[in-house]
Design a protein around this motif. Structure first.
Motif, short mmCIF file in Angstrom:
data_model
loop_
_atom_site.label_atom_id
_atom_site.label_comp_id
_atom_site.label_asym_id
_atom_site.label_seq_id
_atom_site.Cartn_x
_atom_site.Cartn_y
_atom_site.Cartn_z
N PHE A 1 -39.50 -12.42 23.59
CA PHE A 1 -40.92 -13.01 24.15
C PHE A 1 -41.94 -12.58 22.92
O PHE A 1 -41.78 -11.24 23.05
CB PHE A 1 -40.36 -13.20 25.38
CG PHE A 1 -41.11 -11.68 25.76
CD1 PHE A 1 -42.31 -11.81 26.40
CD2 PHE A 1 -39.49 -11.42 27.05
CE1 PHE A 1 -42.79 -10.32 26.97
CE2 PHE A 1 -40.11 -10.10 27.70
CZ PHE A 1 -41.91 -9.45 27.82
N ILE A 2 -42.84 -13.50 22.62
CA ILE A 2 -44.13 -13.20 22.93
C ILE A 2 -45.47 -13.81 23.90
O ILE A 2 -45.19 -14.68 23.91
CB ILE A 2 -43.86 -12.74 21.28
CG1 ILE A 2 -43.76 -12.64 20.10
CG2 ILE A 2 -45.93 -13.79 21.37
CD1 ILE A 2 -43.40 -12.58 18.90
N ALA B 1 -43.11 -8.94 23.42
CA ALA B 1 -44.23 -8.91 22.40
C ALA B 1 -45.64 -9.04 23.06
O ALA B 1 -45.60 -10.04 23.97
CB ALA B 1 -44.58 -8.55 21.43
N ILE B 2 -47.17 -8.54 23.61
CA ILE B 2 -47.61 -9.25 24.44
C ILE B 2 -49.27 -8.61 23.28
O ILE B 2 -49.11 -8.19 22.41
CB ILE B 2 -48.52 -8.29 25.89
CG1 ILE B 2 -48.71 -7.04 25.09
CG2 ILE B 2 -47.66 -8.85 27.06
CD1 ILE B 2 -49.46 -6.09 26.33
N ASN C 1 -37.20 -2.84 24.71
CA ASN C 1 -38.35 -2.71 23.57
C ASN C 1 -39.02 -3.63 23.55
O ASN C 1 -39.25 -5.21 23.70
CB ASN C 1 -37.75 -3.01 21.88
CG ASN C 1 -37.01 -1.40 22.13
OD1 ASN C 1 -35.47 -1.26 22.27
ND2 ASN C 1 -37.37 -0.88 20.40
N PHE C 2 -40.58 -2.93 23.83
CA PHE C 2 -42.09 -3.46 24.26
C PHE C 2 -42.99 -3.30 22.55
O PHE C 2 -42.96 -2.21 22.57
CB PHE C 2 -42.45 -3.33 25.51
CG PHE C 2 -43.17 -4.28 26.12
CD1 PHE C 2 -43.04 -5.38 26.56
CD2 PHE C 2 -44.41 -3.26 26.10
CE1 PHE C 2 -44.55 -6.28 27.29
CE2 PHE C 2 -45.99 -4.00 26.74
CZ PHE C 2 -45.20 -5.51 27.40
N TYR C 3 -43.64 -4.59 22.30
CA TYR C 3 -44.41 -4.21 21.81
C TYR C 3 -45.79 -4.79 22.00
O TYR C 3 -45.67 -5.87 22.63
CB TYR C 3 -44.46 -5.13 19.86
CG TYR C 3 -42.88 -4.65 19.75
CD1 TYR C 3 -42.94 -3.81 18.65
CD2 TYR C 3 -41.60 -4.98 20.30
CE1 TYR C 3 -41.17 -3.74 18.64
CE2 TYR C 3 -40.70 -4.47 19.94
CZ TYR C 3 -40.25 -3.57 19.01
OH TYR C 3 -39.01 -3.59 18.31
N LYS D 1 -45.26 -8.12 16.46
CA LYS D 1 -43.87 -9.35 16.71
C LYS D 1 -43.03 -8.49 17.37
O LYS D 1 -43.51 -6.74 17.43
CB LYS D 1 -43.21 -9.33 15.41
CG LYS D 1 -43.07 -8.83 14.38
CD LYS D 1 -42.47 -9.68 13.05
CE LYS D 1 -42.55 -8.15 12.00
NZ LYS D 1 -41.07 -7.41 12.35
N CYS D 2 -42.41 -8.52 17.83
CA CYS D 2 -40.66 -8.63 18.59
C CYS D 2 -39.89 -7.61 18.22
O CYS D 2 -38.74 -7.93 18.81
CB CYS D 2 -41.02 -8.77 20.12
SG CYS D 2 -39.93 -10.96 19.08
#
Length: 354
Positions: free
Chosen positions: A110-111, A270-271, A292-294, A298-299
């Protein structure tokens, strides 16, 4: 196994002293074969890594059930990994050791945007994260959440940017997207597009077309979904299709909870936000939704050696391929104690009267 894992899956166990059997994906045999040839050219001794193209049925029948199988290092579908785990459980009494099971499986990455997000980086992340490699990466963006206040401009830029993507022959350097990998993938994408076209819950922001007259081409497709639990918002597609849910700005907490719980996967996410307090809040709310978090990126695109990769829940065992964390899984620890002043006492001091 997926292309992104061909280096790590057979070599990690081998590096720490194991013999590995390497079964390539049926759709990636050639590229895997060339990598095997490269390993041999570099001096890999015969018999350390054994390249065994075969059916999944044969792998299960002859390898997974073998008493000497010490571990299973897997990248692929959640269903296949679950079936292997089940088979191992059924054969647990016959193994010489308890097999180590390491899997990186599906994802619904997701974003999630806040209304303070920078528009252009957000749009770029959705487009590139969703459509490079035809969306055929386990980390590819497959769903996005965008607040209503910035949606009109985000939608406009998504249409403009997606329209610039060239879909065609990968031998031409300006091609951004090629065909999906096989007919089965094409049919899966076609099914999602056709059902979205017929559903009152969906509208196409971009794409929504496909052509298999020569190759299996699916145009980069953006679907706006009226509900965050529509099938394309929660199920893994593994193709160039991204679904977007537009939420009301005052429903941030509620929508974060939906993002966290609507899908069984937890691979990447990602946020996008510029408000630091909001970033902290969003990261906390989504901490279990991805391995894995961004933040404001981008994710997809984890760099081996810098960003250990993996996810939990239905996305796998989160053993972080490409790092020492993963390597330890393939080692059987052996502890040795040597006493230079061995004791001859039998009774302990507390047992003797003062």
């Amino acid at each position: 196994m997926a292309h992104t894992s061909i280096i790590n899956l057979p070599t990690a166990p081998a590096i720490v002293g194991n013999v590995a059997l390497w079964k390539p994906s049926r759709t990636a045999v050639l590229s895997n074969y060339y990598y095997m040839k490269l390993l041999q050219w570099c001096g890999l001794p015969a018999g350390v890594i054994n390249f065994v193209p075969c059916t999944g049925v044969d792998m299960s029948k002859y390898v997974v059930s073998h008493p000497k199988m010490a571990g299973f290092h897997f990248t692929g579908s959640t269903g296949v990994f679950q079936s292997v785990w089940k088979q191992v459980g059924e054969n647990i009494a016959s193994y010489a050791n308890y097999p180590r099971l390491v899997g990186e499986t599906g994802g619904k990455d997701f974003i999630f945007a806040h209304n303070t997000a920078d528009i252009e980086p957000l749009v770029a992340a959705i487009v590139r994260g969703s459509f490079e490699y035809q969306g055929q990466k386990c980390s590819a963006c497959s769903r996005a959440f965008v607040p209503a206040s910035i949606w009109p401009v985000v939608e406009k830029r998504l249409k403009e940017q997606t329209a610039t993507l060239k879909v065609g022959d990968v031998q031409e350097f300006d091609t951004f997207m090629a065909a999906v990998i096989d007919k089965a993938s094409f049919e899966t994408c076609k099914g999602y597009i056709d059902r979205a076209a017929a559903s009152p819950e969906c509208e196409f922001v971009a794409g929504g077309t496909y052509d298999d007259s020569k190759g299996w081409f699916v145009q980069p497709t953006i679907i706006r979904c009226k509900t965050p639990t529509y099938e394309s918002m929660v199920k893994e597609i593994f193709g160039p299709i991204v679904s977007i849910y537009v939420y009301e700005d005052d429903k941030l907490d509620e929508t974060l909870a939906i993002c966290d719980s609507a899908s069984p996967y937890a691979l990447t996410g990602a946020i996008f936000a510029q408000d630091r307090e909001v970033i902290v809040k969003m990261e906390k709310a989504l901490r279990n939704a991805s391995g894995n978090f961004y933040i404001n990126d981008k994710c997809t695109g984890a760099v081996v050696g810098q960003q250990p990769f993996g996810g939990a829940r239905a996305s796998g065992t989160n053993d972080k391929a490409g790092t020492a964390l993963n390597m330890i899984r393939w080692v059987s620890a052996h502890t040795v104690k040597e006493s230079f002043c061995p004791s001859s006492a039998i009774a302990y001091p507390y047992m003797t009267e003062a």
